[in-house]
Motif scaffolding. Structure first.
Motif, mmCIF file in Angstrom:
data_model
loop_
_atom_site.group_PDB
_atom_site.id
_atom_site.type_symbol
_atom_site.label_atom_id
_atom_site.label_comp_id
_atom_site.label_asym_id
_atom_site.label_seq_id
_atom_site.Cartn_x
_atom_site.Cartn_y
_atom_site.Cartn_z
ATOM 1 N N ALA A 221 44.640 59.625 15.810
ATOM 2 C CA ALA A 221 44.235 58.058 15.667
ATOM 3 C C ALA A 221 42.815 57.853 15.747
ATOM 4 N N ARG A 222 41.955 58.710 16.173
ATOM 5 C CA ARG A 222 40.477 58.542 16.071
ATOM 6 C C ARG A 222 40.029 58.598 14.658
ATOM 7 N N PRO A 225 41.714 55.132 12.251
ATOM 8 C CA PRO A 225 42.254 54.073 12.773
ATOM 9 C C PRO A 225 43.087 53.107 11.953
ATOM 10 N N HIS A 226 43.097 53.169 10.683
ATOM 11 C CA HIS A 226 43.899 52.089 9.975
ATOM 12 C C HIS A 226 45.443 52.571 10.073
ATOM 13 N N ALA A 228 46.956 52.378 12.949
ATOM 14 C CA ALA A 228 47.241 52.020 14.361
ATOM 15 C C ALA A 228 48.552 51.418 14.703
ATOM 16 N N GLU A 229 49.165 50.767 13.523
ATOM 17 C CA GLU A 229 50.815 50.298 13.728
ATOM 18 C C GLU A 229 51.783 51.372 13.426
ATOM 19 N N ASP A 232 51.641 53.014 17.066
ATOM 20 C CA ASP A 232 52.221 52.143 18.010
ATOM 21 C C ASP A 232 53.772 52.237 17.947
#
Length: 303
Positions: A221-222, A225-226, A228-229, A232
């Motif tokens: 994720a670092r 970042p795009h 994120a969904e 989740d």
């Protein structure tokens, strides 16, 4: 971290490892292995020297406890944590520990006594039925893996393939149990073979998801970042699978699975949700991990 062991046992363990599985004293000339289990309550490892008897491709060990009135500690440990480590000679491998039941236990115990009559004396010394534990390969039947593991994507796919194989085998054994029910249509509690393999699967799945949540997902994720969904959604799916896993674990807590029909229904729900989750995870993450080498490179050598 291993727990401390009695000095005599530790001396046998040290001699075993120093001499390629050969020891002297009362064990000289006998077939001896080292069994490492995970503490049922402590969660720490404990290694025990045990005599064994070969049976086909499996090894048999007996919870004799020298004919004492109680099962040995290692037996209670493997009921809680079915995957154990076995050392034989210079070999070390993981095995699934499955206590034999009913007629099969009687058959295997008679086989053991023919090879090592002293176990018959131990049984005669106690009213406790001595457990006969089969140490069999931990991998699912037919397991060959996905091939050479050179990248993190390969490693993730290997773990997923193992989990899918374990789950398929538990489902197949459960289906066979129901197919062989008596004419009255009732099924006894599911056997220890199913319990042990399913418990091993649940514990491996929990370890895998905790590792992903704690290390793999944050690391990816670092750099992305795009997504994120995506992460989740993966986290939500982990929580949903964990709830099903907790339900299965509760049914597996007793030695006998008392509600086979409920177990089967929850196993099917677990299978459906986990397959969908693994498919989505592979679709989302494998392309990102295809160029990450595995195993990871160590730190540079000091000059």
């Amino acid at each position: 971290m291993p727990t401390s062991v009695p000095s005599f046992q530790q001396s046998v363990i040290d001699e075993f490892r120093a001499n390629e599985g050969k020891v002297g004293g009362p064990f000289e000339g006998g077939d001896l292995l080292l069994l490492t289990t995970t503490g049922a309550r402590s969660g720490v490892s404990r290694t025990t020297p045990l005599g064994y008897v070969r049976h086909g491709g499996s090894l048999l060990v007996v919870g004799s406890n020298l004919g004492g009135p109680r099962h040995p500690g290692w037996y209670h440990n493997l009921l809680a944590h079915p995957v154990v480590r076995v050392e034989v000679g210079t070999r070390s491998f993981e095995a699934l520990a499955v206590p034999a039941e009913g007629a099969r236990r009687e058959e295997l115990f008679a086989y053991v006594v023919r090879a090592a009559p002293g176990y018959g004396d131990y049984q005669a010394a106690t009213s406790r039925l001595l457990p006969v534990v089969v140490l069999e390969r931990a991998e699912p039947e037919g397991w060959e893996g996905p091939g050479e593991v050179r990248t993190l994507a390969d490693k993730l796919l290997e773990v997923h393939t193992w989990l899918r194989g374990q789950l398929r085998q538990v489902r197949a054994e459960t289906d066979l149990h129901f197919a062989s029910r008596g004419a009255a249509g009732t099924a006894p509690g599911l056997g220890l073979q199913i319990r042990q393999r399913c418990l091993a699967f649940c514990q491996a799945l929990e370890f895998h998801h905790v590792s992903e949540d704690g290390h793999l997902f944050p690391g990816i994720a670092r750099h992305h970042p795009h997504l994120a969904e995506t992460f989740d959604r993966l986290a939500d799916e982990h929580r949903a699978v964990a709830r099903l896993q907790d339900g299965l674990a509760a049914l597996l807590a007793p030695v006998a699975i008392a509600d086979p029909a409920r177990f089967r229904a929850e196993l099917e729900e677990m299978s459906s949700q986990l397959d969908a989750h693994l498919d989505y995870e592979e679709e989302a993450l494998l392309p990102l991990l295809a160029d990450v080498p595995w195993p990871p490179a160590g730190p540079p050598a000091a000059p």
